[in-house]
Write a protein that holds these residues in place. Structure first.
Motif, PDB file in Angstrom:
ATOM      1  N   GLY A  51       0.850  -1.195   0.000  1.00  0.00           N
ATOM      2  CA  GLY A  51       0.000   0.000   0.000  1.00  0.00           C
ATOM      3  C   GLY A  51       0.879   1.236   0.000  1.00  0.00           C
ATOM      4  N   ASP A  52       1.377   1.648  -1.161  1.00  0.00           N
ATOM      5  CA  ASP A  52       2.371   2.712  -1.259  1.00  0.00           C
ATOM      6  C   ASP A  52       1.719   4.083  -1.413  1.00  0.00           C
ATOM      7  OD1 ASP A  52       4.322   0.747  -1.179  1.00  0.00           O
ATOM      8  OD2 ASP A  52       4.388   0.553  -3.365  1.00  0.00           O
ATOM      9  N   SER A  53       2.308   5.076  -0.747  1.00  0.00           N
ATOM     10  CA  SER A  53       1.806   6.448  -0.829  1.00  0.00           C
ATOM     11  C   SER A  53       2.967   7.426  -0.934  1.00  0.00           C
ATOM     12  CB  SER A  53       0.980   6.811   0.412  1.00  0.00           C
ATOM     13  OG  SER A  53      -0.146   5.977   0.551  1.00  0.00           O
ATOM     14  N   ILE A  54       2.768   8.474  -1.735  1.00  0.00           N
ATOM     15  CA  ILE A  54       3.742   9.568  -1.834  1.00  0.00           C
ATOM     16  C   ILE A  54       2.988  10.887  -1.711  1.00  0.00           C
ATOM     17  CG2 ILE A  54       5.460  10.735  -3.257  1.00  0.00           C
ATOM     18  CD1 ILE A  54       6.020   8.102  -4.652  1.00  0.00           C
ATOM     19  N   PHE A  55       3.461  11.747  -0.826  1.00  0.00           N
ATOM     20  CA  PHE A  55       2.895  13.081  -0.657  1.00  0.00           C
ATOM     21  C   PHE A  55       3.908  14.110  -1.142  1.00  0.00           C
ATOM     22  CE2 PHE A  55       1.067  10.267   2.498  1.00  0.00           C
ATOM     23  CZ  PHE A  55      -0.289  10.537   2.405  1.00  0.00           C
ATOM     24  N   VAL A  56       3.426  15.296  -1.465  1.00  0.00           N
ATOM     25  CA  VAL A  56       4.301  16.388  -1.896  1.00  0.00           C
ATOM     26  C   VAL A  56       3.959  17.645  -1.104  1.00  0.00           C
ATOM     27  CG1 VAL A  56       4.907  17.943  -3.796  1.00  0.00           C
ATOM     28  CG2 VAL A  56       4.692  15.491  -4.219  1.00  0.00           C
ATOM     29  N   MET A  57       5.003  18.322  -0.602  1.00  0.00           N
ATOM     30  CA  MET A  57       4.844  19.608   0.064  1.00  0.00           C
ATOM     31  C   MET A  57       5.743  20.617  -0.636  1.00  0.00           C
ATOM     32  SD  MET A  57       4.876  18.300   4.045  1.00  0.00           S
ATOM     33  CE  MET A  57       4.560  19.942   4.698  1.00  0.00           C
ATOM     34  N   ALA A  58       5.167  21.696  -1.134  1.00  0.00           N
ATOM     35  CA  ALA A  58       5.924  22.713  -1.864  1.00  0.00           C
ATOM     36  C   ALA A  58       5.670  24.078  -1.235  1.00  0.00           C
ATOM     37  CB  ALA A  58       5.526  22.721  -3.341  1.00  0.00           C
ATOM     38  N   SER A  59       6.734  24.757  -0.833  1.00  0.00           N
ATOM     39  CA  SER A  59       6.584  26.050  -0.154  1.00  0.00           C
ATOM     40  C   SER A  59       6.408  27.215  -1.118  1.00  0.00           C
ATOM     41  CB  SER A  59       7.795  26.316   0.755  1.00  0.00           C
ATOM     42  OG  SER A  59       8.988  26.379  -0.008  1.00  0.00           O
ATOM     43  N   GLY A  60       6.716  26.997  -2.412  1.00  0.00           N
ATOM     44  CA  GLY A  60       6.421  28.007  -3.420  1.00  0.00           C
ATOM     45  C   GLY A  60       7.348  29.201  -3.446  1.00  0.00           C
ATOM     46  N   GLU A  61       8.573  29.043  -3.010  1.00  0.00           N
ATOM     47  CA  GLU A  61       9.489  30.183  -2.922  1.00  0.00           C
ATOM     48  C   GLU A  61      10.311  30.409  -4.182  1.00  0.00           C
ATOM     49  OE1 GLU A  61      11.883  29.258   0.447  1.00  0.00           O
ATOM     50  OE2 GLU A  61      10.134  28.825   1.698  1.00  0.00           O
ATOM     51  N   VAL A  62      10.510  29.361  -5.006  1.00  0.00           N
ATOM     52  CA  VAL A  62      11.436  29.453  -6.141  1.00  0.00           C
ATOM     53  C   VAL A  62      10.726  29.047  -7.424  1.00  0.00           C
ATOM     54  CG1 VAL A  62      13.618  28.630  -7.098  1.00  0.00           C
ATOM     55  CG2 VAL A  62      13.366  28.905  -4.626  1.00  0.00           C
ATOM     56  N   GLU A  63      10.856  29.866  -8.434  1.00  0.00           N
ATOM     57  CA  GLU A  63      10.267  29.567  -9.743  1.00  0.00           C
ATOM     58  C   GLU A  63      11.297  28.817 -10.571  1.00  0.00           C
ATOM     59  OE1 GLU A  63       7.132  29.279 -11.956  1.00  0.00           O
ATOM     60  OE2 GLU A  63       6.959  31.003 -10.624  1.00  0.00           O
ATOM     61  N   VAL A  64      11.060  27.541 -10.852  1.00  0.00           N
ATOM     62  CA  VAL A  64      11.993  26.708 -11.610  1.00  0.00           C
ATOM     63  C   VAL A  64      11.214  25.804 -12.547  1.00  0.00           C
ATOM     64  CG1 VAL A  64      13.828  26.705  -9.868  1.00  0.00           C
ATOM     65  CG2 VAL A  64      11.991  25.031  -9.720  1.00  0.00           C
ATOM     66  N   GLY A  65      11.954  25.125 -13.443  1.00  0.00           N
ATOM     67  CA  GLY A  65      11.327  24.220 -14.386  1.00  0.00           C
ATOM     68  C   GLY A  65      10.815  22.961 -13.706  1.00  0.00           C
ATOM     69  N   PHE A  66       9.591  22.580 -14.007  1.00  0.00           N
ATOM     70  CA  PHE A  66       8.965  21.442 -13.324  1.00  0.00           C
ATOM     71  C   PHE A  66       9.707  20.132 -13.583  1.00  0.00           C
ATOM     72  CE2 PHE A  66       6.176  17.743 -13.554  1.00  0.00           C
ATOM     73  CZ  PHE A  66       5.698  17.701 -12.246  1.00  0.00           C
ATOM     74  N   ASP A  67      10.106  19.890 -14.822  1.00  0.00           N
ATOM     75  CA  ASP A  67      10.720  18.601 -15.162  1.00  0.00           C
ATOM     76  C   ASP A  67      12.042  18.391 -14.432  1.00  0.00           C
ATOM     77  OD1 ASP A  67       8.693  17.702 -16.858  1.00  0.00           O
ATOM     78  OD2 ASP A  67       9.491  18.876 -18.527  1.00  0.00           O
ATOM     79  N   ALA A  68      12.799  19.458 -14.229  1.00  0.00           N
ATOM     80  CA  ALA A  68      14.042  19.346 -13.480  1.00  0.00           C
ATOM     81  C   ALA A  68      13.757  18.980 -12.024  1.00  0.00           C
ATOM     82  CB  ALA A  68      14.824  20.654 -13.556  1.00  0.00           C
ATOM     83  N   VAL A  69      12.718  19.588 -11.459  1.00  0.00           N
ATOM     84  CA  VAL A  69      12.323  19.257 -10.089  1.00  0.00           C
ATOM     85  C   VAL A  69      11.925  17.789  -9.999  1.00  0.00           C
ATOM     86  CG1 VAL A  69      10.677  19.729  -8.230  1.00  0.00           C
ATOM     87  CG2 VAL A  69      11.566  21.617  -9.609  1.00  0.00           C
ATOM     88  N   ALA A  70      11.163  17.326 -10.982  1.00  0.00           N
ATOM     89  CA  ALA A  70      10.692  15.936 -10.974  1.00  0.00           C
ATOM     90  C   ALA A  70      11.852  14.951 -11.084  1.00  0.00           C
ATOM     91  CB  ALA A  70       9.701  15.718 -12.113  1.00  0.00           C
TER      92      ALA A  70
END
Length: 227
Positions: free
Chosen positions: A177-196
């Motif tokens: 039963g696998d789960s992944i959560f994401v928390m983003a503070s929104g301080e830096v504007e960057v490319g999504f794919d690099a973050v991923a």
């Protein structure tokens, strides 16, 4: 919202935290006392459970974080998986299903493949269907200071499953039963794919730390037992 990890096969089922322990946990959260391994959600975590309790190994809690310029990405994970933990860099098994004399690894995938013709119904090939179907969960969170909207956070959680696949084999079985959560503070504007991409690497390396930092406990070996 919550996720929970079942570890009562190695812990006292009647042991419960009380109000004083909950208060102390909140106080201690201010002291920077985080530790990888047999702590927090990793206290009773185990892996390598395809053949039942005789083949278990101890795993635990792991974290891995990086910074590129202003961007920060981290993964924290507790690995309580059916499968084996795989080294991200060279592919060797770090912790998982033990062989009969507990001197090395049996490889969960190989053990599964030997039963492929027996699987006529769910858990038909497993020696302990009740244990196999209820005791496995890998729970994690990606934390970043990137500016992500709700849809991007959801997408990032989905992509981070690739990190699971790099660190656990087999992954996402019918008993996990696998789960992944994401928390983003929104301080830096960057490319999504690099973050991923970075999140996937952080996740895999955090999974590796959950194995490398776990100590033997409850009569179970850990990756440290083979050093």
């Amino acid at each position: 919202c919550q996720s929970d990890l079942f570890d009562l096969t190695v812990a006292g089922a009647r042991t419960r935290p009380d109000a004083a322990m909950a208060y102390a946990a909140c106080v201690n959260a201010e002291t920077g006392n985080y530790r990888d391994g047999n702590y927090g959600a990793g206290t009773g975590a185990t892996v390598g459970k395809w053949l039942g309790a005789a083949g278990y190994m101890k795993s635990g809690l792991g974290i891995y974080a990086v910074q590129l310029g202003a961007l920060q990405v981290a993964a924290i994970v507790s690995v309580n998986a059916l499968g084996d933990i795989i080294n991200y860099d060279d592919g060797h098994i770090m912790a998982g299903l033990l062989n009969a004399d507990k001197t090395g690894f049996a490889d969960t995938c190989d053990a599964m493949y030997q039963t492929v013709e027996q699987t006529r119904e769910l858990w038909g090939s497993h020696p302990d269907p009740e244990i196999a179907s209820h005791t496995n969960t890998t729970i994690s969170c990606i934390l970043t200071n990137a500016r992500l909207d709700k849809c991007q956070c959801n997408k990032l959680a989905a992509i981070a499953n690739d990190g699971y696949a790099r660190g656990i084999r087999p992954v996402h079985t019918s008993a996990d039963g696998d789960s992944i959560f994401v928390m983003a503070s929104g301080e830096v504007e960057v490319g999504f794919d690099a973050v991923a991409a970075l999140a996937c690497e952080c996740m895999a390396r955090a999974i590796n730390r959950s194995a490398s930092e776990a100590k033997p406990a409850y009569g179970l070996l850990s990756a440290q037992s083979f050093r």
